[in-house]
Motif scaffolding. Structure first.
Motif, PDB file in Angstrom:
ATOM      1  N   CYS A  53       0.855  -1.175   0.000  1.00 51.93           N
ATOM      2  CA  CYS A  53       0.000   0.000   0.000  1.00 51.93           C
ATOM      3  C   CYS A  53       0.899   1.236   0.000  1.00 51.93           C
ATOM      4  CB  CYS A  53      -0.903  -0.032   1.235  1.00 51.93           C
ATOM      5  SG  CYS A  53      -2.021   1.367   1.318  1.00 51.93           S
ATOM      6  N   VAL A  54       0.677   2.130  -0.916  1.00 49.80           N
ATOM      7  CA  VAL A  54       1.528   3.307  -1.063  1.00 49.80           C
ATOM      8  C   VAL A  54       1.414   4.217   0.153  1.00 49.80           C
ATOM      9  CG1 VAL A  54       1.841   5.405  -2.413  1.00 49.80           C
ATOM     10  CG2 VAL A  54       1.531   3.231  -3.575  1.00 49.80           C
ATOM     11  N   GLY A  55       0.232   4.342   0.726  1.00 54.10           N
ATOM     12  CA  GLY A  55       0.046   5.190   1.905  1.00 54.10           C
ATOM     13  C   GLY A  55       0.365   6.634   1.600  1.00 54.10           C
ATOM     14  N   HIS A  56       1.232   7.237   2.393  1.00 52.79           N
ATOM     15  CA  HIS A  56       1.620   8.644   2.208  1.00 52.79           C
ATOM     16  C   HIS A  56       2.708   8.815   1.159  1.00 52.79           C
ATOM     17  CE1 HIS A  56      -0.840   9.907   5.542  1.00 52.79           C
ATOM     18  NE2 HIS A  56      -0.300   8.961   6.301  1.00 52.79           N
ATOM     19  N   GLY A  57       3.311   7.731   0.714  1.00 52.47           N
ATOM     20  CA  GLY A  57       4.325   7.787  -0.334  1.00 52.47           C
ATOM     21  C   GLY A  57       5.700   8.200   0.140  1.00 52.47           C
ATOM     22  N   ASP A  58       5.912   8.242   1.456  1.00 51.35           N
ATOM     23  CA  ASP A  58       7.206   8.680   1.999  1.00 51.35           C
ATOM     24  C   ASP A  58       8.344   7.698   1.707  1.00 51.35           C
ATOM     25  OD1 ASP A  58       6.005  10.945   3.080  1.00 51.35           O
ATOM     26  OD2 ASP A  58       5.540   9.919   4.966  1.00 51.35           O
ATOM     27  N   LYS A  66       8.422  -0.534  -7.399  1.00 50.19           N
ATOM     28  CA  LYS A  66       7.365  -1.173  -8.199  1.00 50.19           C
ATOM     29  C   LYS A  66       6.036  -0.847  -7.529  1.00 50.19           C
ATOM     30  CE  LYS A  66      10.274  -4.830  -9.955  1.00 50.19           C
ATOM     31  NZ  LYS A  66      10.440  -6.258 -10.169  1.00 50.19           N
ATOM     32  N   TRP A  67       5.454   0.296  -7.874  1.00 50.13           N
ATOM     33  CA  TRP A  67       4.254   0.756  -7.176  1.00 50.13           C
ATOM     34  C   TRP A  67       3.043   0.927  -8.076  1.00 50.13           C
ATOM     35  CZ3 TRP A  67       2.219   5.603  -8.443  1.00 50.13           C
ATOM     36  CH2 TRP A  67       3.047   6.425  -9.212  1.00 50.13           C
ATOM     37  N   LEU A  68       3.215   0.880  -9.367  1.00 45.41           N
ATOM     38  CA  LEU A  68       2.075   1.062 -10.271  1.00 45.41           C
ATOM     39  C   LEU A  68       1.204  -0.192 -10.316  1.00 45.41           C
ATOM     40  CD1 LEU A  68       3.806   2.933 -13.215  1.00 45.41           C
ATOM     41  CD2 LEU A  68       2.298   3.877 -11.473  1.00 45.41           C
ATOM     42  N   PRO A  69      -0.104  -0.031 -10.463  1.00 45.89           N
ATOM     43  CA  PRO A  69      -0.990  -1.196 -10.428  1.00 45.89           C
ATOM     44  C   PRO A  69      -0.993  -2.042 -11.697  1.00 45.89           C
ATOM     45  CG  PRO A  69      -2.273   0.795 -10.743  1.00 45.89           C
ATOM     46  CD  PRO A  69      -0.850   1.227 -10.527  1.00 45.89           C
ATOM     47  N   LYS A  70      -0.485  -1.533 -12.807  1.00 45.22           N
ATOM     48  CA  LYS A  70      -0.506  -2.302 -14.063  1.00 45.22           C
ATOM     49  C   LYS A  70       0.917  -2.613 -14.497  1.00 45.22           C
ATOM     50  CE  LYS A  70      -4.919  -1.324 -15.120  1.00 45.22           C
ATOM     51  NZ  LYS A  70      -6.050  -1.720 -15.541  1.00 45.22           N
TER      52      LYS A  70
END
Length: 104
Positions: A53-58, A66-70
Motif C-alpha cells: 500500500c503506497v500510503g503517504h508515499g514517503d 514497483k508501485w504502479l498497479p498495471k
C-alpha cells in the motif's frame, strides 16, 4: 464383511511396502531440498502478485519502486524529469489527492 488370515510372510511384505511408502513421504516432507523448493516457489508467487500500500508515499521511490498497479514491470517508464531518488509523497497533496500540476 469377510475376514481371512494371511500368511505371515505376505503380511510382513504388506507392512514393509506401507512403511516404505510412508517413510518416503515423510522424508520428502522433511527433506531440506523439498522445503527450499517450496519456499522459493512461494516467494516467486508472492513477487508476481504482491504489492504494498503506497500510503503517504514517503518510502516509495517514483522511479525505482514497483508501485504502479498495471504491469510494465510495475514501474514508471516515462523519462525521468525529477532528479535523484524522489519519493511519491512529493506528487501528493496534503489531502492525499494527486498534485496534477506537478504531474503534468
Amino acid at each position: 464383511m469377510s475376514y481371512f488370515r494371511l500368511p505371515r510372510d505376505i503380511w510382513h511384505d504388506v507392512q514393509s511396502v506401507c512403511a516404505d511408502f510412508w517413510w518416503g513421504f515423510i522424508w520428502e516432507v522433511i527433506n531440506p531440498s523439498f522445503t527450499w523448493r517450496s519456499i522459493l516457489w512461494e516467494r516467486e508467487l508472492v513477487e508476481k502478485g504482491a504489492r504494498w500500500c503506497v500510503g503517504h508515499g514517503d518510502s516509495v521511490s517514483i522511479y525505482n519502486s514497483k508501485w504502479l498497479p498495471k504491469p510494465h514491470d510495475f514501474q514508471v517508464i516515462s523519462p525521468q524529469v525529477l532528479h535523484g531518488d524522489v519519493k511519491l509523497a512529493c506528487l501528493l497533496r496534503d489531502d492525499g489527492s494527486w498534485n496534477n500540476e506537478l504531474i503534468h
